[in-house]
Design a protein around this motif. Structure first.
Motif, PDB file in Angstrom:
ATOM      1  N   LEU A 199       6.326  -0.365  11.084  1.00  0.00           N
ATOM      2  CA  LEU A 199       5.823  -0.787   9.779  1.00  0.00           C
ATOM      3  C   LEU A 199       4.415  -1.349   9.928  1.00  0.00           C
ATOM      4  CD1 LEU A 199       6.078  -1.538   6.752  1.00  0.00           C
ATOM      5  CD2 LEU A 199       7.201  -3.675   7.490  1.00  0.00           C
ATOM      6  N   GLY A 200       3.462  -0.762   9.217  1.00  0.00           N
ATOM      7  CA  GLY A 200       2.114  -1.294   9.150  1.00  0.00           C
ATOM      8  C   GLY A 200       1.928  -2.019   7.828  1.00  0.00           C
ATOM      9  N   ILE A 201       1.253  -3.158   7.862  1.00  0.00           N
ATOM     10  CA  ILE A 201       1.074  -3.958   6.648  1.00  0.00           C
ATOM     11  C   ILE A 201      -0.410  -4.207   6.421  1.00  0.00           C
ATOM     12  CG2 ILE A 201       1.606  -6.116   5.461  1.00  0.00           C
ATOM     13  CD1 ILE A 201       4.074  -6.352   7.272  1.00  0.00           C
ATOM     14  N   ILE A 202      -0.868  -3.856   5.235  1.00  0.00           N
ATOM     15  CA  ILE A 202      -2.220  -4.166   4.797  1.00  0.00           C
ATOM     16  C   ILE A 202      -2.101  -5.190   3.686  1.00  0.00           C
ATOM     17  CG2 ILE A 202      -4.281  -3.254   3.659  1.00  0.00           C
ATOM     18  CD1 ILE A 202      -3.727  -0.594   5.019  1.00  0.00           C
ATOM     19  N   GLY A 203      -2.647  -6.380   3.895  1.00  0.00           N
ATOM     20  CA  GLY A 203      -2.445  -7.433   2.917  1.00  0.00           C
ATOM     21  C   GLY A 203      -3.515  -8.496   2.936  1.00  0.00           C
ATOM     22  N   ASP A 204      -3.331  -9.481   2.074  1.00  0.00           N
ATOM     23  CA  ASP A 204      -4.240 -10.618   1.987  1.00  0.00           C
ATOM     24  C   ASP A 204      -3.511 -11.870   2.452  1.00  0.00           C
ATOM     25  OD1 ASP A 204      -2.572 -11.260  -0.194  1.00  0.00           O
ATOM     26  OD2 ASP A 204      -3.923 -10.280  -1.621  1.00  0.00           O
ATOM     27  N   SER A 205      -3.917 -13.031   1.967  1.00  0.00           N
ATOM     28  CA  SER A 205      -3.359 -14.281   2.492  1.00  0.00           C
ATOM     29  C   SER A 205      -1.909 -14.518   2.093  1.00  0.00           C
ATOM     30  CB  SER A 205      -4.213 -15.471   2.031  1.00  0.00           C
ATOM     31  OG  SER A 205      -4.350 -15.481   0.618  1.00  0.00           O
ATOM     32  N   LEU A 234       5.336   4.017   8.218  1.00  0.00           N
ATOM     33  CA  LEU A 234       5.661   3.293   6.996  1.00  0.00           C
ATOM     34  C   LEU A 234       4.591   2.221   6.818  1.00  0.00           C
ATOM     35  CD1 LEU A 234       7.635   2.727   4.638  1.00  0.00           C
ATOM     36  CD2 LEU A 234       8.916   1.232   6.197  1.00  0.00           C
ATOM     37  N   VAL A 235       3.842   2.299   5.730  1.00  0.00           N
ATOM     38  CA  VAL A 235       2.751   1.354   5.490  1.00  0.00           C
ATOM     39  C   VAL A 235       2.975   0.669   4.147  1.00  0.00           C
ATOM     40  CG1 VAL A 235       0.269   1.081   5.093  1.00  0.00           C
ATOM     41  CG2 VAL A 235       1.095   2.631   6.887  1.00  0.00           C
ATOM     42  N   LEU A 236       2.951  -0.655   4.181  1.00  0.00           N
ATOM     43  CA  LEU A 236       3.115  -1.464   2.972  1.00  0.00           C
ATOM     44  C   LEU A 236       1.768  -2.073   2.609  1.00  0.00           C
ATOM     45  CD1 LEU A 236       5.151  -2.916   0.943  1.00  0.00           C
ATOM     46  CD2 LEU A 236       4.981  -4.847   2.520  1.00  0.00           C
ATOM     47  N   LEU A 237       1.395  -1.951   1.339  1.00  0.00           N
ATOM     48  CA  LEU A 237       0.147  -2.537   0.856  1.00  0.00           C
ATOM     49  C   LEU A 237       0.457  -3.691  -0.093  1.00  0.00           C
ATOM     50  CD1 LEU A 237      -0.312   0.874   0.853  1.00  0.00           C
ATOM     51  CD2 LEU A 237      -2.646   0.027   0.628  1.00  0.00           C
ATOM     52  N   GLU A 238       0.088  -4.876   0.336  1.00  0.00           N
ATOM     53  CA  GLU A 238       0.171  -6.081  -0.510  1.00  0.00           C
ATOM     54  C   GLU A 238      -1.266  -6.524  -0.708  1.00  0.00           C
ATOM     55  OE1 GLU A 238      -0.750  -9.745  -1.219  1.00  0.00           O
ATOM     56  OE2 GLU A 238      -0.288  -9.731   0.941  1.00  0.00           O
ATOM     57  N   ILE A 239      -1.939  -5.937  -1.691  1.00  0.00           N
ATOM     58  CA  ILE A 239      -3.387  -6.110  -1.811  1.00  0.00           C
ATOM     59  C   ILE A 239      -3.779  -6.022  -3.285  1.00  0.00           C
ATOM     60  CG2 ILE A 239      -4.015  -3.672  -1.600  1.00  0.00           C
ATOM     61  CD1 ILE A 239      -5.762  -6.571   0.251  1.00  0.00           C
ATOM     62  N   GLY A 240      -4.846  -6.704  -3.641  1.00  0.00           N
ATOM     63  CA  GLY A 240      -5.366  -6.625  -5.005  1.00  0.00           C
ATOM     64  C   GLY A 240      -5.363  -7.951  -5.736  1.00  0.00           C
ATOM     65  N   GLY A 241      -4.611  -8.923  -5.226  1.00  0.00           N
ATOM     66  CA  GLY A 241      -4.558 -10.219  -5.897  1.00  0.00           C
ATOM     67  C   GLY A 241      -5.912 -10.892  -5.968  1.00  0.00           C
ATOM     68  N   ASN A 242      -6.695 -10.785  -4.894  1.00  0.00           N
ATOM     69  CA  ASN A 242      -8.029 -11.398  -4.901  1.00  0.00           C
ATOM     70  C   ASN A 242      -8.987 -10.678  -5.837  1.00  0.00           C
ATOM     71  OD1 ASN A 242      -7.582 -13.535  -3.026  1.00  0.00           O
ATOM     72  ND2 ASN A 242      -7.584 -12.044  -1.360  1.00  0.00           N
ATOM     73  N   ASP A 243      -8.732  -9.397  -6.079  1.00  0.00           N
ATOM     74  CA  ASP A 243      -9.540  -8.674  -7.064  1.00  0.00           C
ATOM     75  C   ASP A 243      -9.245  -9.175  -8.473  1.00  0.00           C
ATOM     76  OD1 ASP A 243     -10.807  -6.272  -5.452  1.00  0.00           O
ATOM     77  OD2 ASP A 243      -8.746  -6.475  -4.765  1.00  0.00           O
ATOM     78  N   ILE A 244      -7.956  -9.381  -8.768  1.00  0.00           N
ATOM     79  CA  ILE A 244      -7.560  -9.865 -10.088  1.00  0.00           C
ATOM     80  C   ILE A 244      -8.085 -11.273 -10.321  1.00  0.00           C
ATOM     81  CG2 ILE A 244      -5.595 -10.443 -11.567  1.00  0.00           C
ATOM     82  CD1 ILE A 244      -5.970  -7.469 -11.161  1.00  0.00           C
ATOM     83  N   LEU A 245      -7.964 -12.128  -9.298  1.00  0.00           N
ATOM     84  CA  LEU A 245      -8.382 -13.524  -9.430  1.00  0.00           C
ATOM     85  C   LEU A 245      -9.894 -13.680  -9.290  1.00  0.00           C
ATOM     86  CD1 LEU A 245      -5.563 -15.210  -7.299  1.00  0.00           C
ATOM     87  CD2 LEU A 245      -5.730 -15.092  -9.798  1.00  0.00           C
ATOM     88  N   GLY A 246     -10.561 -12.681  -8.733  1.00  0.00           N
ATOM     89  CA  GLY A 246     -11.999 -12.760  -8.508  1.00  0.00           C
ATOM     90  C   GLY A 246     -12.794 -12.071  -9.587  1.00  0.00           C
ATOM     91  N   GLU A 247     -13.876 -11.440  -9.181  1.00  0.00           N
ATOM     92  CA  GLU A 247     -14.808 -10.844 -10.139  1.00  0.00           C
ATOM     93  C   GLU A 247     -14.894  -9.325 -10.019  1.00  0.00           C
ATOM     94  OE1 GLU A 247     -18.513 -12.840  -9.536  1.00  0.00           O
ATOM     95  OE2 GLU A 247     -17.762 -14.765 -10.277  1.00  0.00           O
ATOM     96  N   THR A 248     -13.893  -8.707  -9.408  1.00  0.00           N
ATOM     97  CA  THR A 248     -13.895  -7.249  -9.274  1.00  0.00           C
ATOM     98  C   THR A 248     -13.673  -6.600 -10.634  1.00  0.00           C
ATOM     99  OG1 THR A 248     -12.958  -7.461  -7.051  1.00  0.00           O
ATOM    100  CG2 THR A 248     -12.857  -5.298  -8.083  1.00  0.00           C
TER     101      THR A 248
END
Length: 298
Positions: free
Chosen positions: A125-131, A182-196
């Motif tokens: 399992l590979g995980i791409i994520g933020d904090s 198998l790759v899980l992406l837990e990403i995007g929260g900082n985009d929503i909370l930021g200025e993206t």
């Protein structure tokens, strides 16, 4: 307790179904609305229904949203001028609005069901994520990827990085090895909370998904909880998930951890108990990919 449940109900998008049901019941009450108390009840249901739908930030297709709004406004106008319109016109508006909102519930429903992950044996399992995954440098906290690996005797490569967004996560994607099927992406929260902006979010997420997609690999992505008016980000995530064949995990899974008492240190970042529960929640989603019994070396 009630506040916590209400926040979960709204942020998970489940309030969309409650709101749509309120509108459908309000339409049904219109036939009896000559009685004052029923008119008050109908109007109350319309108010709460619209409020719950708006707060849910449900990312329906724009054309469908416009159709729902126009049909609903036509129905409201038809009820206001019912005495001046033919009865069949008023009835037609009621039927049309009820059918459209019922259809909207059917369209949205599948996004609230957990995806079926195909069996892959004992995949790495590979995980791409933020904090949320990487943690916040708390020395005594064992993050959920480590808990997940130890608890289920599987190999996990955690590429997550605190502060990551969809653009910067491309560096994480480049470190994913070919044997991580198998790759899980837990990403995007900082985009929503930021200025993206939505445009930059779409470009970054598309590049990220393109970088990690490969034959034989299964991508799983956690859907983002959305604040009101942020529907565009959800539409982008859903569209790109379809385009790149990523399985989308309902936002209630992540929120089910974050909303429990004691699971976070600041309402977003997980405590040790939160990492334990997150490992349980992710296993419930991914367990179909694994054989029932671990393969241990002799």
């Amino acid at each position: 307790m009630l506040t916590r449940w209400l926040v979960f109900h709204v942020a998970s998008g489940q309030s969309f179904f409650t709101g749509a049901a309120c509108l459908i019941v309000a339409v049904g009450l219109s036939a009896l609305a000559r009685r004052p108390y029923l008119r008050i009840l109908r109007n109350t249901l319309v108010f709460y229904g619209v409020t719950l739908i708006f707060l849910s930030a449900t990312p329906l297709p724009p054309w469908f949203e416009i159709l729902l709004v126009l049909a609903s406004l036509s129905w409201v106008a038809g009820e206001a001028f019912r005495g001046r319109l033919p009865a069949r016109v008023v009835l037609g508006l009621r039927v049309a609005v009820a059918i459209l909102w019922a259809g909207a519930m059917l369209v949205e429903g599948p996004y609230h069901l957990a995806p079926t992950v195909p069996q892959l044996g004992r995949p790495i399992l590979g995980i791409i994520g933020d904090s949320v995954t990487a943690g916040t440098n708390q020395s005594k906290v064992k993050t959920w990827p480590g808990v997940f690996a130890n608890r289920h005797d599987v190999v996990v490569h955690d590429h997550s990085l605190a502060g990551a967004n969809v653009a910067s996560a491309l560096r994480q994607a480049n470190s994913v090895s070919s044997d991580e099927l198998l790759v899980l992406l837990e990403i995007g929260g900082n985009d929503i909370l930021g200025e993206t902006t939505p445009a930059k979010f779409e470009a970054g997420l598309a590049t990220l998904l393109s970088a990690v997609r490969r034959p034989g690999r299964v991508l799983v992505m956690l859907e983002l909880p959305l604040p009101p008016t942020y529907n565009a980000y959800g539409r982008i995530q859903r569209r790109l998930a379809r385009q790149y064949n990523a399985l989308l995990v309902p936002k209630r899974v992540l929120l089910g951890v974050l909303q429990q008492q004691g699971m976070t240190v600041d309402s977003i970042h997980l405590s040790q108990a939160g990492h334990q529960n997150m490992a349980n929640a992710i296993w419930a989603v991914l367990q179909g990919a694994y054989d029932e019994k671990p393969r241990r070396s002799r």
